[in-house]
Design a protein around this motif. Structure first.
Motif, short mmCIF file in Angstrom:
data_model
loop_
_atom_site.label_atom_id
_atom_site.label_comp_id
_atom_site.label_asym_id
_atom_site.label_seq_id
_atom_site.Cartn_x
_atom_site.Cartn_y
_atom_site.Cartn_z
N VAL A 114 44.21 48.83 39.32
CA VAL A 114 44.61 48.19 40.77
C VAL A 114 43.54 47.77 41.41
O VAL A 114 42.50 48.38 41.49
CB VAL A 114 45.35 49.55 41.61
CG1 VAL A 114 45.58 48.87 43.09
CG2 VAL A 114 46.60 50.16 40.99
N ARG A 115 43.68 46.51 42.05
CA ARG A 115 42.54 46.06 42.80
C ARG A 115 42.93 46.13 44.07
O ARG A 115 43.99 45.69 44.35
CB ARG A 115 42.35 44.66 42.56
CG ARG A 115 41.07 43.77 43.24
CD ARG A 115 41.17 42.28 42.97
NE ARG A 115 40.67 41.87 41.66
CZ ARG A 115 39.34 41.73 41.42
NH1 ARG A 115 38.48 41.90 42.24
NH2 ARG A 115 38.97 41.36 40.04
N HIS A 116 42.07 46.70 44.98
CA HIS A 116 42.47 47.04 46.31
C HIS A 116 42.52 45.75 47.35
O HIS A 116 41.42 44.93 47.23
CB HIS A 116 41.65 48.04 47.14
CG HIS A 116 42.25 48.42 48.37
ND1 HIS A 116 41.84 47.87 49.45
CD2 HIS A 116 42.73 49.84 48.54
CE1 HIS A 116 42.31 48.60 50.37
NE2 HIS A 116 42.84 49.73 49.82
N TYR A 117 43.51 45.45 47.94
CA TYR A 117 43.65 43.85 48.49
C TYR A 117 42.61 43.87 49.45
O TYR A 117 42.40 42.70 49.82
CB TYR A 117 44.90 43.69 48.79
CG TYR A 117 45.35 44.48 50.10
CD1 TYR A 117 46.03 45.71 49.73
CD2 TYR A 117 45.57 43.95 51.32
CE1 TYR A 117 46.53 46.47 51.22
CE2 TYR A 117 46.12 44.63 52.42
CZ TYR A 117 46.48 45.71 52.37
OH TYR A 117 46.89 46.42 53.23
N ARG A 118 42.16 44.76 50.26
CA ARG A 118 41.47 44.57 51.23
C ARG A 118 39.79 44.84 50.98
O ARG A 118 39.31 44.08 50.99
CB ARG A 118 41.62 45.80 52.53
CG ARG A 118 42.90 45.52 53.14
CD ARG A 118 43.14 46.40 54.33
NE ARG A 118 44.26 46.09 55.24
CZ ARG A 118 44.59 46.86 55.95
NH1 ARG A 118 43.82 48.05 56.68
NH2 ARG A 118 45.72 46.68 56.81
N SER A 119 39.65 45.91 50.31
CA SER A 119 38.30 46.10 49.85
C SER A 119 37.76 45.26 48.86
O SER A 119 36.56 44.92 48.64
CB SER A 119 38.08 47.65 49.71
OG SER A 119 38.69 48.09 48.37
N GLY A 120 38.77 45.06 47.70
CA GLY A 120 38.21 44.23 46.76
C GLY A 120 37.64 45.38 45.51
O GLY A 120 37.60 44.76 44.40
N HIS A 121 37.69 46.56 45.82
CA HIS A 121 37.30 47.38 44.82
C HIS A 121 38.42 47.66 43.64
O HIS A 121 39.41 47.30 43.85
CB HIS A 121 37.17 48.92 45.26
CG HIS A 121 36.01 48.61 46.42
ND1 HIS A 121 35.01 48.09 46.55
CD2 HIS A 121 36.03 49.85 47.33
CE1 HIS A 121 34.23 48.32 47.65
NE2 HIS A 121 35.06 49.42 47.97
N ARG A 149 31.78 39.72 40.15
CA ARG A 149 31.09 39.05 39.34
C ARG A 149 31.75 38.82 37.71
O ARG A 149 31.44 38.20 36.70
CB ARG A 149 29.76 39.71 38.66
CG ARG A 149 28.80 39.64 40.05
CD ARG A 149 27.39 40.10 39.59
NE ARG A 149 27.34 41.49 38.94
CZ ARG A 149 27.18 42.44 39.74
NH1 ARG A 149 26.89 42.13 41.31
NH2 ARG A 149 27.02 43.62 39.39
N LEU A 150 33.04 39.51 37.73
CA LEU A 150 33.89 39.62 36.53
C LEU A 150 34.40 38.20 36.07
O LEU A 150 34.91 37.27 37.14
CB LEU A 150 34.97 40.46 36.43
CG LEU A 150 34.49 41.75 36.65
CD1 LEU A 150 35.82 42.82 36.70
CD2 LEU A 150 33.71 42.16 35.28
N LYS A 151 34.50 37.83 34.89
CA LYS A 151 34.87 36.24 34.48
C LYS A 151 36.42 36.38 34.25
O LYS A 151 37.07 35.56 33.61
CB LYS A 151 34.33 35.83 33.27
CG LYS A 151 32.80 35.81 33.42
CD LYS A 151 32.31 34.94 34.54
CE LYS A 151 30.82 34.70 34.80
NZ LYS A 151 30.43 33.84 36.01
N PHE A 152 36.97 37.67 34.19
CA PHE A 152 38.58 37.90 33.96
C PHE A 152 38.98 39.03 34.93
O PHE A 152 38.09 39.60 35.60
CB PHE A 152 38.76 38.18 32.57
CG PHE A 152 38.18 39.72 32.19
CD1 PHE A 152 36.78 39.78 32.24
CD2 PHE A 152 39.08 40.64 32.09
CE1 PHE A 152 36.40 41.31 31.89
CE2 PHE A 152 38.70 42.07 31.89
CZ PHE A 152 37.18 42.16 31.64
N GLU A 153 40.33 39.06 34.93
CA GLU A 153 41.11 39.97 35.63
C GLU A 153 41.42 41.15 34.75
O GLU A 153 42.28 41.02 33.97
CB GLU A 153 42.33 39.34 36.33
CG GLU A 153 42.88 40.06 37.34
CD GLU A 153 42.41 40.56 38.41
OE1 GLU A 153 41.24 39.60 38.91
OE2 GLU A 153 42.29 41.68 39.10
#
Length: 396
Positions: free
Chosen positions: A36-43, A66-70
């Motif tokens: 899960v990517r937190h939509y506010r913090s980006g963590h 810095r990631l090149k992928f999801e």
């Protein structure tokens, strides 16, 4: 020994782990789950697992940018980072600095392998998909009766389609016995005479949705004699059950909307059909009136009265034509008579006599020579304007 608090022990363990160089800057290989990517913090929060164990992990927004992928569930990756303790919960986790893809994980590979097998058997074939009933009388729902999915389905159907009945079958939707429970639920709903069956559950991790990625559930859906709507998870979730079903819904609520139409829509359709029927009847009546008028004209034309009138008109026309022809014929005869009379008059002996000539008859015989008379004969003399009798005294 002094008594310490929970916070103190967690903080102490954190210092211990942080001081262990073997746990700093390490690389760990595993499969991503519950990402899960937190939509506010980006963590990014995820679980890293292998066949036997799992460990929580977090990648803070600065490193994640810095990631090149999801990162996605099912990915096999190598995580670089450090081991630390999350003091609030007292659990250790990986603090990731970098993530490198290492191909699809074993679980994901097995899932893809099963998909290929079922596809080869025709379980996903489009020509096997059955159309949903337009107005189902009984709608089956196979899911956990304790979950939010069944409440969403009932709420939607009660509001949109109150004329249908709901047959809900309780089933385990996750865990070891879930596949068999779902299969039994499908058979039960089918045996109850449902016209369409909704099979599904609310959202969750890939492990939570595992029952709907099994061969058993795929076969149960494929072999069901009534149409099946799969509604597993959220819109982004996609399972084998979705591929095998006759219709896939992104959420349970949408499945309820697909399973039965809104009564408002039905009323609108009834109104539209009524208008079409009225327009069709009006058009047919108009065509019938036009045809009746045409047939009436034809019938009037073929009636004895009209035929007698037409015959009378033809007779009058023929009479007029005969009169005209007879009149012209008489005129031609009169003209010819006048011509012949004129010619006859021009050749008449009286015309000759009028010019000083005369005719001599002995009795009724016209004398043409002096040899025809003798002295002492009595003759008649015809002049142009009369006649006289004479006696022949002498001839020469």
């Amino acid at each position: 020994m002094p008594v310490i608090t929970v916070s103190q022990i967690n903080r102490y363990l954190g210092f211990v782990l942080k001081g262990d160089k073997n746990l700093q800057g390490i690389m760990i290989k595993g499969e991503i789950s519950n990402c899960v990517r937190h939509y506010r913090s980006g963590h990014i929060y995820f679980t890293l697992k292998d066949d036997n164990s799992a460990v929580k992990a977090v990648m803070f927004a600065q490193a994640a940018s810095r990631l090149k992928f999801e990162p996605e569930d099912g990915m096999s990756v190598i995580v670089s980072g450090s081991i630390g303790v999350y003091e609030r919960d007292g659990v250790y986790q990986i603090y990731a600095n970098d993530i490198v893809p290492d191909g699809a994980g074993a679980v994901n590979a097995a899932l893809e392998q099963l998909k290929k097998k079922l596809a080869a058997e025709g379980i996903f074939a489009q020509d096997h998909k059955r159309p949903l009933p337009l107005m189902p009388r009984k709608i089956g729902v196979v899911t956990s009766l304790d979950g939010a999915a069944v409440r969403d389905i009932i709420n939607v159907l009660s509001r949109r389609y109150p004329i249908g009945s709901i047959y809900a079958v309780n089933a385990l939707v996750q865990g070891e016995g879930a596949p068999d429970s779902v299969c039994r639920g499908i058979l039960k709903a089918e045996s109850a005479g449902c016209d369409v069956i909704i099979v599904g559950r609310g959202g969750g991790s890939s492990e939570d949705l595992g029952a709907f990625n099994t061969e058993k559930v795929a076969y149960a859906i494929y072999n069901c004699k009534v149409p099946v709507i799969s509604a597993v998870g959220h819109e982004t979730d996609f399972t084998i059950a979705d591929l095998a079903a006759d219709m896939r819904a992104p959420t349970p609520s949408v499945a309820a909307e697909i399973a039965a139409p809104s009564t408002d829509t039905l009323y609108e359709r009834i109104d539209a059909l009524t208008r079409r029927a009225e327009n069709s009847v009006s058009a047919r009546l108009e065509r019938a009136r036009d045809r009746l008028a045409s047939l009436n004209v034809r019938l009037t034309g073929q009636s004895p009265e009209n035929r007698l009138k037409l015959s009378s008109n033809r007779i009058e026309n023929y009479t007029e034509r005969n009169k005209l022809a007879f009149s012209r014929y008489i005129e031609r005869l009169d003209s010819k008579l006048c011509q012949n009379t004129a010619r006859l008059e021009s050749l008449s002996p009286l015309k000759v006599l009028s010019r000083g000539y005369s005719l001599v008859y002995s009795g009724d015989k016209l004398l043409g020579s002096s040899e025809d008379i003798s002295e002492g004969d009595r003759v008649k003399i015809r002049f142009g304007d009369g006649g006289a009798e004479a006696e022949i005294i002498d001839k020469w």
